[in-house]
Design a protein around this motif. Structure first.
Motif, PDB file in Angstrom:
ATOM      1  N   GLU A 155      49.141 119.060  59.826  1.00 53.45           N
ATOM      2  CA  GLU A 155      49.124 117.606  59.781  1.00 53.45           C
ATOM      3  C   GLU A 155      48.401 117.088  58.531  1.00 53.45           C
ATOM      4  N   TYR A 215      53.452 115.819  60.356  1.00 49.28           N
ATOM      5  CA  TYR A 215      53.648 117.232  60.666  1.00 49.28           C
ATOM      6  C   TYR A 215      55.115 117.482  60.990  1.00 49.28           C
ATOM      7  N   GLY A 216      55.695 118.493  60.364  1.00 56.95           N
ATOM      8  CA  GLY A 216      57.078 118.851  60.660  1.00 56.95           C
ATOM      9  C   GLY A 216      58.084 118.296  59.658  1.00 56.95           C
ATOM     10  N   THR A 224      58.222 117.827  67.392  1.00 58.07           N
ATOM     11  CA  THR A 224      57.499 116.857  66.566  1.00 58.07           C
ATOM     12  C   THR A 224      57.672 115.439  67.083  1.00 58.07           C
ATOM     13  N   ARG A 234      55.354 115.105  70.033  1.00 56.98           N
ATOM     14  CA  ARG A 234      53.979 114.960  69.566  1.00 56.98           C
ATOM     15  C   ARG A 234      53.707 113.526  69.122  1.00 56.98           C
TER      16      ARG A 234
END
Lengths: 351, 256
Positions: free
Chosen positions: A43, A70-71, A101, A104
């Motif tokens: 992240e 992130y991702g 993701t 999340r």
């Protein structure tokens, strides 16, 4: 395993790591203009006017917008300069549409819409190891109090997820059959939280412990620790200099060495505080010198602070994870008294 | 752990560094004037709002400059904002586009700043004093929405980043004969507040929102001298952090 065979495995793993280390080393040198195309695997950290991310071993600082999560897949150009990418230019950012993701993002945004700070950031940190949500002010306090390991991705998260899954699935399934589900659950948790070194370490060690149970063979904790370090370095040789990787192994090693002896000496401490205190005292022995050399601080009261807050973590994880998954404020609010206590203790000891 | 709101009016100039973010509330009814240059406004909202209250009744964006709007992006993402009072002027910065997107997504009621209009929020009201209809300028500061906050007998003048000409223009409005509180325009820059305005409104408290050691040299010495001359109590966010003024509508006090 016979002793000679163990050594053979050990030596061949080390050889593979050395080979991987030299073959995966970046080919660029200072002054080169390069283009990086990569997925963001940890992240990005938000500062007041910039966001920081690490790509292919290089530090990259970009403006806060467009936001990178992130991702995401990014293409960035810039000039290599001493492990940094100078004057970086973001060519493109493609949002990751993967289930993990998106899931999340939904959960973290739910926390942010339901709780004020520092509770929203604290919840995201404890449940998913998301450090970027913490306010700069609170992150500072958490570091001073010596409980940063609780609000970043750590092996403890994996341990809790594992024991929660084991205990709750045991109601429906015999132990032997539930292991694949637990392993699946851990992999899912890692893909939502991010594959940070401490999480991967705990997952591999957990996996080794399970397979030992399956096959009925005894695997010493030390062997599991060394094995997971080696396996991880085969996967990603760059981890050798990752501070999270080093701290995670040193802390686990010191817990193995000292925790039991310390616990025996704490006979008069109430039970719910004892485990947190003995574990963090033991970890502290190995971790403190490293923290002091790398970051220049340590807190002598840290084991006490840890003991005061660690007992709240299972409650926060369970209520906040369920609340996040079901998008239910009512369930999430059950974690509020524990979050309040956590931040109260941290604020008290960091002022 | 469970703070209960009292019945007084609170005005908090949040310590957001070099920029403006002013939280005004009675009970659990809030007005937020500007969002500051970073996300520090979130800490301010968290500190002064009860934890279960995720609704801000009115947000005022005085003018679309980064040190006034940036923090509003996260505010709109995290809170339910019922109304937005802002100017429809184009602005620089791709971040402003992000803010507009967030505002559009949430179904916020948008209010235009028509001079003479009064917005009532609970027991508080905001009279819009500026900008004049049809006003044209190339400088974004000159579009600053100026409002007069009223709560029973208490009045506060919120001035955004207005310049001297506008400051002069305001001094001629009879409506603001005597106010208790003024937010000093443009972070205490010498191009903002005019003596005429001070004389006309005779404030008791002057609040300056700015960052420590800012590169503009704010607050300028001339402004501090002018305020001292009229014996106005000066409160600065760079010196004391959040500046909180509380009033029951008649008496008022500064919360340390």
């Amino acid at each position: 395993m016979k002793k000679s065979k163990t050594w053979l495995v050990f030596i061949s793993l080390v050889l593979v790591i050395i080979f991987r280390y030299f073959t995966t080393r970046p080919v660029y040198k200072d002054g080169d203009y390069i283009r990086i195309t990569a997925a963001v695997l940890t992240e990005p950290i938000e500062y007041e006017t910039s966001q920081y991310l690490k790509l292919s071993g290089l530090k990259v600082y970009l403006p806060l917008f467009p936001e990178i999560s992130y991702g995401d897949k990014v293409i960035i150009e810039g000039v290599v300069n001493d492990n940094k990418l100078k004057s970086p230019k973001l060519i493109s950012v493609r949002e990751s549409k993967s289930f993990a993701t998106q899931f999340r993002k939904n959960i973290i945004s739910f926390y942010q819409r339901s709780f004020p700070e520092p509770y929203a950031g604290l919840t995201g940190g404890i449940v998913l190891g998301s450090k970027s949500g913490l306010t700069a002010d609170f992150w500072q306090k958490v570091k001073i109090a010596g409980v940063a390991h609780v609000v970043v991705a750590s092996g403890m998260n994996v341990t809790f997820v594992t024991s929660f899954l084991l205990n709750s699935l045991a109601v429906f399934l015999p132990r032997r059959k539930l292991i694949p589900f637990v392993i699946l659950g851990i992999i899912l948790y890692l893909s939502i939280s991010g594959f940070d070194a401490p999480l991967v370490r705990a997952a591999i060690m957990g996996g080794l412990a399970f397979s030992a149970q399956e096959t009925g063979r005894f695997v010493s904790a030390w062997r599991a620790l060394v094995m997971s370090a080696l396996v991880m370095l085969v996967l990603n040789p760059l981890w050798v200099s990752d501070i999270g990787f080093i701290l995670s192994f040193v802390a686990t090693g010191s817990i193995l060495l000292f925790e039991r002896k310390i616990r025996e000496k704490l006979a008069s401490v109430p039970k719910f505080l004892k485990e947190g205190l003995s574990t963090s005292l033991a970890a502290q022995i190995g971790v403190t010198p490293i923290l002091f050399v790398t970051f220049g601080y340590f807190n002598i009261l840290s084991p006490v602070i840890n003991a005061l807050v660690l007992w709240t973590i299972p409650y926060i994880m369970v209520f906040a994870a369920l609340g996040g998954i079901m998008q239910s404020k009512l369930i999430l609010y059950l974690s509020y008294p524990f979050l309040w206590w956590f931040s109260f203790v941290v604020t008290l000891f960091s002022s | 752990m469970f703070q209960m709101p009292d019945s007084a009016l609170h005005i908090i100039a949040c310590d957001v560094g070099q920029g403006d973010a002013i939280l005004i509330f009675t009970g659990s009814t809030q007005i937020l004037v500007d969002g500051g240059p970073n996300n520090k406004v979130l800490s301010c909202l968290s500190k002064y709002m009860p934890f279960w209250d995720r609704e801000i009744e009115l947000v005022v964006l005085t003018h679309p400059e980064k040190d006034h709007y940036f923090g509003l992006i996260e505010v709109f993402r995290r809170y339910r904002v019922d109304n937005l009072l802002s100017n429809q002027t184009a602005s620089g910065g791709q971040e402003y586009g992000v803010l507009e997107k967030e505002v559009g997504r949430e179904g916020v009621t948008e209010i235009t700043p028509d001079v003479g209009k009064t917005i009532r929020v609970g027991l508080m009201s905001l009279d819009i004093l500026y900008p004049t209809v049809g006003f044209q300028s190339t400088k974004v500061n000159e579009y600053s929405i100026v409002t007069l906050l009223k709560y029973k007998e208490f009045e506060a003048l919120l001035t955004g980043d207005i310049n001297q000409a506008i400051s002069d223009q305001l001094s001629m409005i009879g409506q603001i004969a005597s106010v208790e509180y003024i937010k000093v325009p443009h972070h205490g820059s010498r191009d903002g507040l005019m003596e005429n305005l001070l004389k006309a409104i005779d404030p008791k408290i002057a609040v300056i929102s700015l960052g420590k050691n800012n590169s503009y040299g704010h607050p300028h010495e001339e402004i501090l001298q002018m305020l001292n001359k009229y014996q106005v109590r000066i409160l600065r966010t760079d010196e004391t952090g959040d500046v909180e003024v509380v009033t029951d509508g008649e008496r008022y006090w500064i919360k340390e």
